[in-house]
Design a protein around this motif. Structure first.
Motif, PDB file in Angstrom:
ATOM      1  N   GLY A  61       0.770  -1.239   0.000  1.00 27.30           N
ATOM      2  CA  GLY A  61       0.000   0.000   0.000  1.00 27.30           C
ATOM      3  C   GLY A  61       0.796   1.280   0.000  1.00 27.30           C
ATOM      4  O   GLY A  61       0.265   2.320   0.365  1.00 27.30           O
ATOM      5  N   ILE A  62       2.058   1.247  -0.424  1.00 25.91           N
ATOM      6  CA  ILE A  62       2.828   2.483  -0.333  1.00 25.91           C
ATOM      7  C   ILE A  62       3.501   2.878  -1.645  1.00 25.91           C
ATOM      8  O   ILE A  62       3.759   4.048  -1.881  1.00 25.91           O
ATOM      9  CB  ILE A  62       3.856   2.381   0.831  1.00 25.91           C
ATOM     10  CG1 ILE A  62       4.475   3.734   1.178  1.00 25.91           C
ATOM     11  CG2 ILE A  62       4.960   1.380   0.512  1.00 25.91           C
ATOM     12  CD1 ILE A  62       3.591   4.605   1.987  1.00 25.91           C
ATOM     13  N   CYS A  63       3.751   1.921  -2.555  1.00 29.02           N
ATOM     14  CA  CYS A  63       4.509   2.294  -3.757  1.00 29.02           C
ATOM     15  C   CYS A  63       3.632   2.994  -4.778  1.00 29.02           C
ATOM     16  O   CYS A  63       4.128   3.746  -5.606  1.00 29.02           O
ATOM     17  CB  CYS A  63       5.191   1.078  -4.379  1.00 29.02           C
ATOM     18  SG  CYS A  63       4.078  -0.043  -5.250  1.00 29.02           S
ATOM     19  N   GLY A  64       2.318   2.750  -4.714  1.00 32.17           N
ATOM     20  CA  GLY A  64       1.414   3.437  -5.634  1.00 32.17           C
ATOM     21  C   GLY A  64       1.334   2.801  -7.012  1.00 32.17           C
ATOM     22  O   GLY A  64       0.719   3.352  -7.911  1.00 32.17           O
ATOM     23  N   SER A  65       1.954   1.631  -7.199  1.00 33.35           N
ATOM     24  CA  SER A  65       1.916   1.000  -8.524  1.00 33.35           C
ATOM     25  C   SER A  65       0.520   0.495  -8.862  1.00 33.35           C
ATOM     26  O   SER A  65       0.049   0.665  -9.969  1.00 33.35           O
ATOM     27  CB  SER A  65       2.870  -0.193  -8.569  1.00 33.35           C
ATOM     28  OG  SER A  65       4.190   0.221  -8.415  1.00 33.35           O
ATOM     29  N   CYS A  66      -0.114  -0.177  -7.890  1.00 31.66           N
ATOM     30  CA  CYS A  66      -1.347  -0.874  -8.221  1.00 31.66           C
ATOM     31  C   CYS A  66      -2.537   0.073  -8.235  1.00 31.66           C
ATOM     32  O   CYS A  66      -2.478   1.178  -7.714  1.00 31.66           O
ATOM     33  CB  CYS A  66      -1.595  -2.029  -7.246  1.00 31.66           C
ATOM     34  SG  CYS A  66      -1.922  -1.522  -5.552  1.00 31.66           S
ATOM     35  N   GLY A  67      -3.603  -0.410  -8.777  1.00 31.29           N
ATOM     36  CA  GLY A  67      -4.841   0.349  -8.775  1.00 31.29           C
ATOM     37  C   GLY A  67      -5.641   0.103 -10.021  1.00 31.29           C
ATOM     38  O   GLY A  67      -5.102   0.111 -11.129  1.00 31.29           O
ATOM     39  N   PHE A  68      -6.901  -0.216  -9.831  1.00 28.83           N
ATOM     40  CA  PHE A  68      -7.864  -0.282 -10.929  1.00 28.83           C
ATOM     41  C   PHE A  68      -9.237  -0.125 -10.318  1.00 28.83           C
ATOM     42  O   PHE A  68      -9.379  -0.082  -9.096  1.00 28.83           O
ATOM     43  CB  PHE A  68      -7.728  -1.602 -11.733  1.00 28.83           C
ATOM     44  CG  PHE A  68      -7.488  -2.826 -10.890  1.00 28.83           C
ATOM     45  CD1 PHE A  68      -8.532  -3.423 -10.209  1.00 28.83           C
ATOM     46  CD2 PHE A  68      -6.212  -3.371 -10.764  1.00 28.83           C
ATOM     47  CE1 PHE A  68      -8.309  -4.549  -9.426  1.00 28.83           C
ATOM     48  CE2 PHE A  68      -5.991  -4.498  -9.988  1.00 28.83           C
ATOM     49  CZ  PHE A  68      -7.047  -5.087  -9.314  1.00 28.83           C
ATOM     50  N   MET A  69     -10.239  -0.023 -11.190  1.00 23.98           N
ATOM     51  CA  MET A  69     -11.603   0.152 -10.698  1.00 23.98           C
ATOM     52  C   MET A  69     -12.182  -1.222 -10.352  1.00 23.98           C
ATOM     53  O   MET A  69     -12.029  -2.182 -11.102  1.00 23.98           O
ATOM     54  CB  MET A  69     -12.490   0.785 -11.764  1.00 23.98           C
ATOM     55  CG  MET A  69     -11.979   2.067 -12.349  1.00 23.98           C
ATOM     56  SD  MET A  69     -11.950   3.430 -11.191  1.00 23.98           S
ATOM     57  CE  MET A  69     -13.672   3.923 -11.187  1.00 23.98           C
ATOM     58  N   ILE A  70     -12.817  -1.307  -9.193  1.00 23.06           N
ATOM     59  CA  ILE A  70     -13.572  -2.516  -8.870  1.00 23.06           C
ATOM     60  C   ILE A  70     -15.023  -2.089  -8.698  1.00 23.06           C
ATOM     61  O   ILE A  70     -15.329  -1.291  -7.810  1.00 23.06           O
ATOM     62  CB  ILE A  70     -13.059  -3.174  -7.574  1.00 23.06           C
ATOM     63  CG1 ILE A  70     -11.563  -3.501  -7.701  1.00 23.06           C
ATOM     64  CG2 ILE A  70     -13.861  -4.441  -7.270  1.00 23.06           C
ATOM     65  CD1 ILE A  70     -10.959  -4.054  -6.435  1.00 23.06           C
ATOM     66  N   CYS A 162      -0.820   7.149  -7.057  1.00 27.41           N
ATOM     67  CA  CYS A 162      -1.411   5.979  -7.704  1.00 27.41           C
ATOM     68  C   CYS A 162      -2.349   6.351  -8.839  1.00 27.41           C
ATOM     69  O   CYS A 162      -2.584   5.556  -9.732  1.00 27.41           O
ATOM     70  CB  CYS A 162      -2.144   5.116  -6.680  1.00 27.41           C
ATOM     71  SG  CYS A 162      -3.577   5.920  -5.924  1.00 27.41           S
ATOM     72  N   GLY A 163      -2.916   7.567  -8.764  1.00 28.33           N
ATOM     73  CA  GLY A 163      -3.828   7.995  -9.824  1.00 28.33           C
ATOM     74  C   GLY A 163      -5.293   7.753  -9.537  1.00 28.33           C
ATOM     75  O   GLY A 163      -6.143   8.042 -10.376  1.00 28.33           O
TER      76      GLY A 163
END
Lengths: 275, 228, 637
Positions: A61-70, A162-163
């Motif tokens: 939860g800190i690098c900000g790489s992941c993320g998508f809409m669920i 992360c965006g």
């Protein structure tokens, strides 16, 4: 438990994408969302299909790489949690999850759930720093910063880039991201000498990128895994109009947004010729 | 490849070209229009003071046409800027997400804030109708427009039920618009405070509600027969 | 081959001053004519790239992530040490130096550690000036907290996100140089080979992870700052992308690998919950200040913790180490947790876990105080495990966290290949056999901000750089190698996924080269790794192609290198017939089960050379000379 993952599959930036549904059996409620995708990918590879591309790195939860809409919410339904720390126990057996990449003109698609967020780097590049070269620093305690001020700066500095703010905004605006950096550095006394320049440069870059405008509605802060407050946007607005008013020249220049990845490989080396 | 294309630096957008600048313009013009809405309400509540006072107030507004036109021009400029900025931003925002989500949930925003784009145009349509009806008198269903007898025009105009209904509906939308707009203008010019802003949001709700109640009390009173 | 660490002569306090004075300088106008390649954009890489850019060199910086800000330095929680003595508690550069050498169990080079302690002071100043929001007192001065292995408060921190804030400081300095045009950033670009021409490191081969293009970048010096290799164990606290590929390929090109078996195991991580587990999450060491560690006395006691009465609990650390209790160093705490679990007394569904119980502390101090001290950690624990640590004891288990080993470098951070420098966790230098908490950030930034800008300059000033281009045989050979490996991986089309191999390798490494090691186990592991590696090259399946984003292909290349590294780690662990720091050989322990060092035979750095895919590596020893801190046996009883 069993889940159905309805995932956006897209081969490349200009390829045409579509949703494909994958049933995933044996989902353990303790798994993270990304581990669930790992399990799906393992089975896809074993079947000879291409796995789902998704961005991830630290998984804490800190690098900000992941993320998508669920199901229409960036990083899924749990507040202040990135997808890498979102465990499957928050979903119901048999549920369908729609996984979709961040969608914004400023975040061009790369593949499947992966997008190109270099626009964020360019906003920082335009002025998201304090200009101090190595070796120039006075002793740390010569600059006194009250605890409350340091805490407020830290609140803004917690951004992981992360965006999700852009993804959540109906206008795909990067105001929360830009405001967070302007606030972090502007709140601290070290950042004050450069405050006007920073606001002009960063806001200019944000405007050159194809982000939308802020309409002050607050979806961004609701989606932010670090719960960065809307206050940072007002700070950006204030710094920007004050700096625009005081500005004596028109020296601000911005960087051309760039969406290409290729550097044009010149290498045409025949491996057989060398061995 | 690097995030930067070397040696291709562009001129920065001007204050008006920037989204932030446009929002400041919208905040300032919105504030001007809000002040007008409040002043207009206070003046028109004089309708309850009777025909003479009300018509005298209307005549007072016309005591010097130059000042009247200065005020009108300021208002027209404010409206034009407010709308131009909105339209330009809306177009930009549409381009900012060329491919929409198949599914998108609102998690934090208020209903009012998400409906600004259509509450605005309807209020605009209403304002045009309103000007044609009560200022110019081109449209005045159900009775004869009498220049100078404002009391008559109002009482007669609102006694047509659908005029009143349209008026009440539009004013409710204006209230919705103001409920977000009143605190949002502070955010746009850079005022947000963790203790004050929640109060400001409550105040925005109260002010918007008072404005709506104040305005719709007039057609309701006409329909109910209190104002004849 | 003899190894010259090039430590300056004379008193240790003056060594770095003397070294800096003796270095040759590059004319400012000439700096931009020299290209320096920096691989990795974490604390060490970003700070080096930014500082070299500020000096005027033409820098190219590479990272495999989509942005330099994502490097795994970002995940460091606790803090960064500096000998500021702001707390007036008797700290000094010498004391930080002393603590670090002792904490490393006397397997680090004294001169390097002394320089690290000296630089620590400047790092804090630099970071404050950059706008790192360190924790403050009400009056505005910087505040500190205590950390393991030290009796002074010298750790600076920014909430639980110190690594993030320091990295963002370095990243922003880097982006400033990108804007100035001195640094060109290449994100999503992975280094796949080193180009050595006429004995000098002159370039790298990279793969563009989006387009699959192979490129060659030439430079006059190459800096590797690519982090540690803890992911050889598959499960670790490292980021999923952390890998050994850059340093391993440099090793294969001739750079020696120092002390590969020195790995650090962190005692307080959230235990594994199932086969799907992809990584381990660290809980800050500070929890051991108030939590009590225990397991049931009886094997296989499956009662819920709250129903196990006091007399059936074994507070094993308090029992065995009455004076240090739950606050024994990381390596001791980890080994003991493994021992009780091996006895079958572990807790949780997998039996691999021990309780960390706060109920006494909550009774004593109240829930409010505990919430103030550890609230965010408790929240994170609850988010992951769905258990409320205020009511139920936490379950923790040790996990691989850091690798002290890495490419061998001299005092100037240069490897045995001239022009190849290594910084941060990727080199072997400063932590010996065990790293103290809050020292990793310090080392990365010291290397990047305050050492490489001088030593790389000295190298540039004292060497000649004939023009090189792609027509050189060395370049064609390196690119050919990379191409062949990629084509081979894609063409095997076997039955098993890359992850399944990686998991199996990790299990071998964890079982035999993890917290405690035996000669027999290590020999067995070497055989198993070789067999598994052979199977990998016969039976792995990598879908997709080499000319677009292919995460399976990236992983496959990295795992292939982990096989070779894992074998070397076992060889190193097998040869080091002693126990020291994180390296515990069961054969070498004191009668009461503590690590027993053998200073007579093993007071050296083991630097291994690559001799080919199927021949044994060569061993070169750099003897360690302790003139200031005299080796002693650690005791925590």
């Amino acid at each position: 438990m069993k889940l159905t993952l309805r995932i956006w599959r897209q081969k490349s930036r200009n390829g045409k994408g579509k949703f494909i549904s994958y049933p995933v059996y044996n989902v353990n409620p303790e798994m993270s969302m990304l581990e669930c995708l790992d399990v799906l990918n393992e089975s896809l590879i074993e079947r000879g299909e291409e796995p789902v591309a998704f961005e991830h790195d630290c998984r804490e939860g800190i690098c900000g790489s992941c993320g998508f809409m669920i199901n229409g919410i960036p990083h899924g339904p749990l507040p202040a949690t990135t997808v890498c720390q979102l465990t499957m126990r928050h979903f119901k057996d048999g549920q369908e999850l729609v996984l979709e990449p961040w969608r914004a003109a400023a975040f061009p698609s790369v593949k499947d759930l992966v997008v190109d967020r270099r626009s964020f780097d360019r906003i920082i590049e335009a002025g998201g720093y304090i200009s101090v070269s190595t070796g120039n620093a006075p002793d740390g305690n010569t600059i006194l910063v009250g605890k409350d001020v340091a805490d407020r700066a830290m609140d803004a500095a917690a951004c992981i880039g992360c965006g999700a703010c852009v993804a959540a905004c109906p206008n795909a605006s990067a105001a929360l991201f830009t405001g967070a950096k302007i606030s972090h550095l502007g709140i601290l006394p070290q950042g004050v000498p450069e405050q006007d320049r920073r606001a002009l440069n960063m806001v200019a870059q944000m405007n050159v990128e194809p982000f939308g405008s802020c309409t002050n509605i607050g979806e961004c802060t609701g989606a932010c895994p670090k719960e960065i407050p809307l206050e940072v946007i007002s700070r950006m607005n204030r710094d920007y109009w004050q700096a625009s008013w005081k500005q004596r020249d028109e020296l601000v220049r911005t960087i051309t947004p760039m969406t290409e990845w290729s550097t044009g490989s010149k290498l045409k080396i025949d491996p057989n010729a060398t061995s | 490849m690097s995030a930067t294309a070397i040696n291709s630096q562009l001129r920065a957008p001007s204050f008006w070209q920037s989204t932030n600048g446009k929002k400041v313009v919208m905040a300032v013009t919105g504030c001007i229009l809000l002040l007008f809405v409040i002043g207009h309400l206070l003046g028109n509540l004089l309708v309850f003071a009777g025909r003479a006072r009300y018509n005298a107030y209307a005549a007072f507004l016309h005591f010097d046409d130059t000042i009247l036109w200065i005020v009108r021009i300021v208002l027209i400029i404010a409206v034009v800027l407010h709308i131009t900025a909105t339209v330009q931003l809306a177009l930009r925002n549409k381009r900012a997400r060329p491919i929409g989500y198949s599914r998108k949930e609102a998690i934090n925003s208020s209903y009012a804030s998400r409906t600004m784009y259509w509450s605005g145009p309807i209020v605009l349509a209403f304002v045009i109708f309103h000007l044609l009806e009560f200022t110019a008198g081109y449209i005045h269903p159900g009775s004869q427009f009498i220049r100078g007898d404002v009391y008559h025009n109002v009482a007669a105009g609102f006694s047509v039920w659908w005029v009143s209904a349209w008026y009440i509906f539009s004013l409710c939308l204006l209230g919705l618009h103001l409920r977000h707009g009143i605190w949002s203008m502070f955010q746009s010019v850079g005022y947000n405070h963790p203790r004050h802003t929640p109060l400001l949001k409550k105040a925005a709700l109260v002010i918007a509600a008072l404005i709506v109640l104040g305005y719709i009390s007039i057609p309701i009173s006409v329909l109910a027969g209190f104002v004849k | 081959m003899t190894l010259d660490a090039k430590i300056p002569s004379g008193p240790i306090e003056l060594a770095w001053d003397k070294a800096r004075f003796d270095m040759k300088l590059v004319n400012p106008a000439n700096k931009r004519k020299h290209t320096i390649l920096v691989v990795g954009s974490g604390l060490a890489g970003a700070s080096a790239a930014a500082s070299l850019g500020e000096l005027g060199y033409n820098v190219e910086c590479f990272c495999f992530q989509d942005s330099p800000r994502r490097a795994h330095s970002i995940a460091a929680q606790g803090g960064i040490n500096a000998a500021k003595n702001y707390q007036n508690d008797g700290d000094s550069i010498y004391r930080l130096f002393y603590d670090t050498v002792k904490g490393g169990d006397f397997r680090a080079r004294e001169a390097n550690v002394y320089r690290l302690a000296e630089n620590s002071v400047k790092i804090i100043d630099q970071c404050v000036a950059q706008g790192v929001p360190f924790a403050r007192e009400y009056g505005g001065s910087l505040t500190n907290r205590s950390f393991g292995g030290a009796q002074v408060s010298r750790t600076f921190y920014a909430r639980g996100q110190t690594g993030q804030q320091l990295l963002l400081g370095a990243y922003q300095a880097l982006e400033r140089q990108v804007h100035e045009g001195t640094v060109t950033m290449y994100p999503r670009t992975e280094m796949l080979d080193l180009i050595v021409i006429d004995g000098q490191a002159r370039g790298i081969v990279t793969r563009n992870l989006i387009t699959g293009e192979l490129n060659v970048h030439f430079g006059d010096a190459v800096i590797l700052a690519t982090g540690g290799y803890g992911n050889v164990y598959y499960l670790s606290t490292n980021a999923k992308g952390s890998n050994t590929t850059a340093i391993w390929r440099a090793h294969k090109r001739g750079a020696l690998f120092g002390n590969p078996c020195f790995t650090q195991i962190h005692p307080t991580c959230i235990p594994v919950s199932g086969d799907y587990q992809s990584k381990l999450t660290l809980m800050s060491e500070s929890l051991r200040n108030d939590g009590r560690i225990w397991v049931p006395k009886k094997k296989g006691d499956k009662r819920p913790p709250n129903q196990i009465p006091e007399e059936d609990r074994d507070y094993y650390l308090e029992r065995r180490y009455p004076s240090f209790g739950n606050l024994v160093p990381r390596d001791v705490a980890s080994r003991n947790a493994k021992a009780v679990c091996d006895e079958g007394r572990g807790v949780g569904e997998t039996g691999l876990g021990v309780y960390l119980d706060f109920s006494d502390a909550i009774k004593r101090l109240g829930e409010h105080t505990i919430r103030e001290r550890y609230g965010n950690l408790f929240d994170m624990y609850q988010r992951i495990t769905d258990e409320d640590p205020y009511k139920v004891p936490m379950r923790i288990y040790p996990a691989i966290h850091y690798t002290m080993g890495g490419l061998w470098v001299d005092y100037y951070l240069q490897t045995t290949i001239p022009g190849l420098f290594v910084a941060g966790e990727a080199n072997f230098s400063d932590h010996g056999a065990n790293r103290l908490g809050a020292s990793a950030l310090m080392q990365g930034l010291s290397d990047g901000y305050f050492i490489l800008p001088y030593t790389v300059g000295n190298y540039i000033a004292t060497n000649k750089f004939p023009k090189v281009d792609e027509s050189r045989g060395e370049v064609r050979e390196a690119v050919g190698c990379v191409q062949q490996t990629i084509e081979k991986l894609l063409s095997i089309k076997g039955k098993r996924t890359v992850d399944s191999f990686h998991r199996e390798l990790g299990k071998i490494m964890w079982d035999e080269c993890g917290m405690s090691r035996t000669a027999h186990g290590l020999e067995k592991a070497i055989g198993q790794i070789r067999a598994l590696r052979d199977e990998f090259w016969q039976n792995v399946t990598v879908p997709g192609s080499g000319d677009d984003l292919n995460q399976s292909l990236e992983k496959a290349g990295r795992v292939a290198d982990f096989f070779e590294l894992g074998e070397l780690m076992c060889i190193d662990a097998l040869h080091r017939n002693e126990s020291c720091g994180g390296h515990f050989r069961e054969e070498y322990q004191t009668p009461d089960g503590e690590a027993q060092r053998d200073d007579e035979h093993f007071s050296y750095v083991a630097a291994w050379g690559y001799t080919g895919p199927s021949s044994s590596p060569s061993l070169t020893r750099e003897p360690l000379d302790f003139q200031y801190v005299h080796p002693s046996q650690r005791s925590y009883k």
